[in-house]
Write a protein that holds these residues in place. Structure first.
Motif, PDB file in Angstrom:
ATOM      1  N   ILE A  32       0.714  -1.164  -0.111  1.00 34.81           N
ATOM      2  CA  ILE A  32      -0.117   0.025  -0.117  1.00 34.81           C
ATOM      3  C   ILE A  32       0.908   1.283  -0.058  1.00 34.81           C
ATOM      4  O   ILE A  32       1.546   1.405   1.129  1.00 34.81           O
ATOM      5  CB  ILE A  32      -0.951  -0.053   1.281  1.00 34.81           C
ATOM      6  N   GLU A  33       0.750   1.809  -1.048  1.00 30.16           N
ATOM      7  CA  GLU A  33       1.898   3.070  -1.223  1.00 30.16           C
ATOM      8  C   GLU A  33       1.302   4.258  -0.198  1.00 30.16           C
ATOM      9  O   GLU A  33       0.150   4.420   0.252  1.00 30.16           O
ATOM     10  CB  GLU A  33       1.800   3.684  -2.588  1.00 30.16           C
ATOM     11  N   LYS A  34       2.210   5.061   0.086  1.00 29.76           N
ATOM     12  CA  LYS A  34       1.723   6.222   1.027  1.00 29.76           C
ATOM     13  C   LYS A  34       0.674   7.008   0.366  1.00 29.76           C
ATOM     14  O   LYS A  34       0.960   7.305  -0.827  1.00 29.76           O
ATOM     15  CB  LYS A  34       3.054   7.092   1.235  1.00 29.76           C
ATOM     16  N   GLY A  35      -0.075   7.156   1.017  1.00 30.60           N
ATOM     17  CA  GLY A  35      -1.525   8.163   0.432  1.00 30.60           C
ATOM     18  C   GLY A  35      -2.319   7.407  -0.286  1.00 30.60           C
ATOM     19  O   GLY A  35      -3.653   7.823  -0.686  1.00 30.60           O
ATOM     20  N   ALA A  36      -2.174   6.229  -0.616  1.00 29.72           N
ATOM     21  CA  ALA A  36      -3.183   5.079  -1.358  1.00 29.72           C
ATOM     22  C   ALA A  36      -4.052   4.633  -0.351  1.00 29.72           C
ATOM     23  O   ALA A  36      -4.279   4.554   0.768  1.00 29.72           O
ATOM     24  CB  ALA A  36      -2.510   3.968  -1.997  1.00 29.72           C
ATOM     25  N   SER A  37      -5.231   4.046  -0.945  1.00 32.09           N
ATOM     26  CA  SER A  37      -6.379   3.428  -0.330  1.00 32.09           C
ATOM     27  C   SER A  37      -6.558   2.044  -0.590  1.00 32.09           C
ATOM     28  O   SER A  37      -6.350   1.699  -1.626  1.00 32.09           O
ATOM     29  CB  SER A  37      -7.664   4.191  -0.691  1.00 32.09           C
ATOM     30  N   LEU A  38      -6.667   1.208   0.485  1.00 37.36           N
ATOM     31  CA  LEU A  38      -7.065  -0.315   0.090  1.00 37.36           C
ATOM     32  C   LEU A  38      -8.423  -0.649   0.755  1.00 37.36           C
ATOM     33  O   LEU A  38      -8.667  -0.339   1.622  1.00 37.36           O
ATOM     34  CB  LEU A  38      -5.817  -0.947   0.873  1.00 37.36           C
ATOM     35  N   ALA A  39      -9.209  -1.442  -0.134  1.00 39.69           N
ATOM     36  CA  ALA A  39     -10.332  -1.930   0.769  1.00 39.69           C
ATOM     37  C   ALA A  39     -10.172  -3.390   0.817  1.00 39.69           C
ATOM     38  O   ALA A  39      -9.648  -3.989  -0.253  1.00 39.69           O
ATOM     39  CB  ALA A  39     -11.460  -1.484  -0.294  1.00 39.69           C
ATOM     40  N   ILE A  40     -10.754  -3.900   1.709  1.00 39.04           N
ATOM     41  CA  ILE A  40     -10.586  -5.242   2.058  1.00 39.04           C
ATOM     42  C   ILE A  40     -12.119  -5.887   2.146  1.00 39.04           C
ATOM     43  O   ILE A  40     -13.030  -5.185   3.133  1.00 39.04           O
ATOM     44  CB  ILE A  40      -9.955  -5.627   3.328  1.00 39.04           C
ATOM     45  N   VAL A  41     -12.441  -6.854   1.479  1.00 38.87           N
ATOM     46  CA  VAL A  41     -13.654  -7.359   1.441  1.00 38.87           C
ATOM     47  C   VAL A  41     -13.732  -8.958   1.773  1.00 38.87           C
ATOM     48  O   VAL A  41     -12.711  -9.543   1.367  1.00 38.87           O
ATOM     49  CB  VAL A  41     -14.631  -7.274   0.374  1.00 38.87           C
ATOM     50  N   GLY A  42     -14.553  -9.632   2.362  1.00 39.46           N
ATOM     51  CA  GLY A  42     -14.727 -10.943   2.657  1.00 39.46           C
ATOM     52  C   GLY A  42     -15.560 -11.253   3.486  1.00 39.46           C
ATOM     53  O   GLY A  42     -16.147 -10.590   4.073  1.00 39.46           O
ATOM     54  N   LYS A  43     -16.149 -12.860   3.212  1.00 45.28           N
ATOM     55  CA  LYS A  43     -17.115 -12.961   4.461  1.00 45.28           C
ATOM     56  C   LYS A  43     -16.408 -13.277   5.665  1.00 45.28           C
ATOM     57  O   LYS A  43     -15.504 -12.883   5.941  1.00 45.28           O
ATOM     58  CB  LYS A  43     -17.576 -14.591   3.944  1.00 45.28           C
ATOM     59  N   ILE A  44     -17.221 -13.369   6.719  1.00 45.38           N
ATOM     60  CA  ILE A  44     -17.070 -13.510   8.230  1.00 45.38           C
ATOM     61  C   ILE A  44     -16.101 -14.474   8.333  1.00 45.38           C
ATOM     62  O   ILE A  44     -16.548 -15.642   8.022  1.00 45.38           O
ATOM     63  CB  ILE A  44     -18.258 -13.544   8.981  1.00 45.38           C
ATOM     64  N   GLY A  45     -15.120 -14.311   9.048  1.00 40.89           N
ATOM     65  CA  GLY A  45     -13.976 -14.872   9.383  1.00 40.89           C
ATOM     66  C   GLY A  45     -12.871 -15.293   8.458  1.00 40.89           C
ATOM     67  O   GLY A  45     -12.062 -16.356   8.552  1.00 40.89           O
ATOM     68  N   SER A  46     -12.720 -14.586   7.261  1.00 39.22           N
ATOM     69  CA  SER A  46     -12.036 -14.792   6.351  1.00 39.22           C
ATOM     70  C   SER A  46     -10.515 -14.201   6.752  1.00 39.22           C
ATOM     71  O   SER A  46      -9.578 -14.318   5.933  1.00 39.22           O
ATOM     72  CB  SER A  46     -12.513 -14.003   5.076  1.00 39.22           C
ATOM     73  N   GLY A  47     -10.389 -13.280   7.866  1.00 38.49           N
ATOM     74  CA  GLY A  47      -9.221 -12.784   8.299  1.00 38.49           C
ATOM     75  C   GLY A  47      -9.166 -11.389   8.028  1.00 38.49           C
ATOM     76  O   GLY A  47      -8.022 -10.774   8.386  1.00 38.49           O
ATOM     77  N   LYS A  48     -10.077 -10.708   7.863  1.00 39.03           N
ATOM     78  CA  LYS A  48     -10.017  -9.110   7.852  1.00 39.03           C
ATOM     79  C   LYS A  48      -9.606  -8.510   8.830  1.00 39.03           C
ATOM     80  O   LYS A  48      -8.794  -7.652   8.814  1.00 39.03           O
ATOM     81  CB  LYS A  48     -11.451  -8.347   7.119  1.00 39.03           C
ATOM     82  N   SER A  49     -10.397  -8.917   9.923  1.00 38.21           N
ATOM     83  CA  SER A  49      -9.969  -7.946  11.241  1.00 38.21           C
ATOM     84  C   SER A  49      -8.792  -8.372  11.986  1.00 38.21           C
ATOM     85  O   SER A  49      -7.870  -7.771  12.447  1.00 38.21           O
ATOM     86  CB  SER A  49     -11.110  -8.124  12.155  1.00 38.21           C
ATOM     87  N   THR A  50      -8.301  -9.664  11.465  1.00 39.90           N
ATOM     88  CA  THR A  50      -7.168 -10.229  12.107  1.00 39.90           C
ATOM     89  C   THR A  50      -5.849  -9.372  11.400  1.00 39.90           C
ATOM     90  O   THR A  50      -4.922  -9.057  12.008  1.00 39.90           O
ATOM     91  CB  THR A  50      -6.908 -11.628  11.590  1.00 39.90           C
ATOM     92  N   LEU A  51      -5.839  -9.198  10.191  1.00 37.23           N
ATOM     93  CA  LEU A  51      -4.987  -8.329   9.242  1.00 37.23           C
ATOM     94  C   LEU A  51      -4.943  -6.929  10.074  1.00 37.23           C
ATOM     95  O   LEU A  51      -3.891  -6.461  10.111  1.00 37.23           O
ATOM     96  CB  LEU A  51      -5.292  -8.070   7.899  1.00 37.23           C
ATOM     97  N   VAL A  52      -5.974  -6.300  10.353  1.00 36.61           N
ATOM     98  CA  VAL A  52      -5.966  -4.797  10.927  1.00 36.61           C
ATOM     99  C   VAL A  52      -5.271  -5.173  12.429  1.00 36.61           C
ATOM    100  O   VAL A  52      -4.612  -4.124  12.682  1.00 36.61           O
ATOM    101  CB  VAL A  52      -7.298  -4.499  11.108  1.00 36.61           C
TER     102      VAL A  52
END
Length: 599
Positions: free
Chosen positions: A361-381
């Motif tokens: 993720i470059e400085k100033g860029a935006s990344l979106a994360i989608v996926g079903k529940i339990g796919s690891g989204k909040s873990t990454l955060v």
């Protein structure tokens, strides 16, 4: 090396203060021991008819002087020692709370709130009682018993003294016999209190669900059972304490019996005078209270050992998340994020929450994360925030391993809106300005406007000074989310993370918020997690997580061209919400064409 009990640390830290308190108390006890000598002379004078009226006035004056002296020195010593015990209570609670602050979030997932409350309240209170009654009564017993026995043996009759003291070593035996049971039952009482407290906390938190599902009767049954266990544990402790006290009083009573019988015989044989007999029994009466209190102190110290063990177990727990050796002395973070071959597994978990994640993720860029529940989204955060430690050489910020960055700098450089929007039971203003930095009112108002919650707040009678209930439950779900967004926006952090932070607002409000956010966070690195495609389709890059892996990545348009997970999500959401193209957030010509084609 064996660690000293917590009270010992406090005692040695304030040893000179305790010494002064002991001296004041000892002076009152020394004055108290003059009373038997006055009674001895008075009794002998009455017996031999040598007492005069002036002697009576003199005796009364001495009693008044001694009483005042005892009052002044005893109360001064008591206040001094009790004040130190309150300092112990303050220091222990501060130490405990400070240590809790260092422990990772994982610790609180395995600890009941009732147990934490029991540590902070009951365990600390027991140690305070040791520092208060325990120290006071121990000093009183040691000084009074040693001086009194010396006076009894040295000025009256050594053999009668030895005879009367003969049963008293039985108290030591009793203390030895009861020490284990008292400590064990005290530990059970503290655990039972923790269980009951947890039950009450859970009831208060889930009261709406309990009432909705008509589970009041079942909750009462659970509470009654656990409260019964609490009573049972207390009964066992009370039984042990009561038996110990009763046996102790029996031993003291036996000493009194020996004094009356054999002391009377010595008076009749002329070995001691009647005045000495009265003085001897007065001395013995002075021994009764400290000897009984000594038994209580022994019980208290046994309870204190259990409480001390529990507290030291908490304080001995080492935080996993902390600044490691060789941290980089950075002053600021710019915001470039690189993830290389990241795989992560929770403790006591068989599978991986994340597998082989590679991402830039470059400085100033935006990344979106989608996926079903339990796919690891909040873990990454959570790994980016170092709520959990990622493996080394897997996450880099500004080309530095995230574990080499100062933890305080890392977290102050990230504006985070969590999935569960927690607000504190303070004012709305204080919740938005929840940051080490000071913010002026105009900055708080600006953040509220950016989150589109300003008007909602101003509708309250107290405005920004409105006091919230526990966890902010006096606000709606959407209002809580927007206050949380305002709290993150005011920080002006180089990295912004929004973890499904618009799920409780309607689509139109979401569109207005996102339009403002795009403008305000321009130039800052942003990560947006969402279940809504409408929320994230303008992001520079979108990744789809599935079972901990990156299943797809690209822009909104490129992902729609594939027949993959992302396109299926988009179609399902389009079927669920029938929207005019003009009302769709981030609507594009391609979106309009797709909607027309589907219709």
């Amino acid at each position: 090396m064996k660690r000293r009990p917590l009270f010992h640390e406090h005692f040695f830290q304030h040893k000179w203060s305790y010494l002064l308190g002991s001296v004041l108390l000892s002076m009152s006890l020394a004055l108290q021991l003059v009373i038997p000598l006055l009674l001895e002379d008075f009794t002998d004078g009455i017996q031999h008819l040598t007492i005069r009226v002036s002697d009576l006035w003199s005796l009364a004056a001495w009693f008044i002087i001694l009483g005042l002296g005892i009052f002044i020195f005893r109360s001064s010593g008591r206040i001094y020692i009790f004040r130190l015990s309150r300092m112990l209570e303050r220091d222990l609670r501060t130490k405990l709370f400070t240590h809790w602050e260092t422990l990772p979030a994982e610790y609180y997932q395995h600890e009941r709130i009732g147990n934490l409350m029991a540590h902070a309240v009951n365990d600390v209170n027991i140690l305070r009682q040791i520092g208060m009654q325990g120290v006071f009564q121990t000093i009183e017993a040691m000084v009074l018993i040693s001086i009194t026995i010396t006076m009894m043996a040295g000025t009256i009759n050594v053999y009668l003294t030895l005879l009367v003291l003969l049963p008293l070593p039985g108290l030591t035996y009793l203390a030895y016999r009861f020490r284990t049971s008292i400590r064990m039952y005290s530990l059970r009482v503290q655990e039972a209190i923790g269980t009951v407290t947890s039950r009450v906390q859970e009831f208060c938190t889930g009261i709406r669900i309990i009432k909705t599902y008509v589970q009041e009767h079942e909750e009462i049954k659970k509470f009654t059972k656990e409260n019964g266990e609490n009573v049972k544990a207390n009964k066992q402790l009370i039984r042990s304490n009561s038996l110990f006290a009763s046996y102790s009083q029996g031993i003291v009573g036996l000493s009194y019996l020996l004094s009356i019988v054999f002391g009377s015989l010595l008076v009749m044989k002329g070995r001691i005078s009647l005045g000495e007999f009265v003085a001897f029994n007065t001395y013995l009466s002075f021994l009764v209270a400290p000897i009984e209190n000594l038994g209580k102190v022994i019980n208290l110290f046994q309870q204190g050992k259990a409480a001390d063990s529990r507290l030291r177990n908490v304080l001995a727990s080492e935080p996993d998340i902390k600044d490691e050796e060789g941290i980089v002395p950075l002053k600021e973070i710019k915001g470039e994020i690189r993830i290389r071959n990241l795989s992560f597994q929770y403790k006591n978990s068989k599978g991986y929450a994340l597998r082989n994640i590679n991402l830039t993720i470059e400085k100033g860029a935006s990344l979106a994360i989608v996926g079903k529940i339990g796919s690891g989204k909040s873990t990454l955060v959570n790994l980016l925030l170092r709520v959990y430690n990622p493996p080394r050489n897997t996450i880099f910020i500004d080309n530095y391993d995230i574990r080499d960055l100062p933890l305080k700098l890392l977290r102050t450089s990230i504006g985070y809106v969590p999935q569960t929007n927690f607000l504190f039971s303070s004012t709305i203003k204080e919740n938005i300005a929840f940051d080490p930095n000071y913010y002026q009112d105009n900055q708080i108002y600006k953040a509220a406007k950016q989150a589109h919650v300003y008007r909602d707040i101003m509708d309250f009678p107290e405005g920004f000074n409105t006091a919230l209930g526990e966890r902010g439950l006096s606000l709606s779900g959407g209002q809580r989310q927007r206050v949380s967004i305002a709290r993150a926006m005011i920080k002006q952090s180089p990295i912004m993370i929004f973890d499904d932070s618009l799920s409780a607002v309607d689509v139109k409000t979401e569109e207005r918020i996102l339009k403002t956010l795009r403008s305000e966070i321009k130039g800052r690195t942003s990560i947006i997690i969402s279940h809504r495609i409408s929320t994230i389709q303008k992001a520079d890059k979108i990744i789809v997580l599935d079972e901990g892996k990156i299943a797809e990545q690209g822009t909104h348009e490129s992902l729609l061209e594939r027949n993959g997970i992302y396109k299926n999500m988009y179609i399902l959401q389009s079927n669920e919400f029938t929207l005019e193209p003009s009302t769709l957030p981030f609507s594009s010509e391609r979106t309009v064409r797709i909607n027309k084609r589907r219709s």
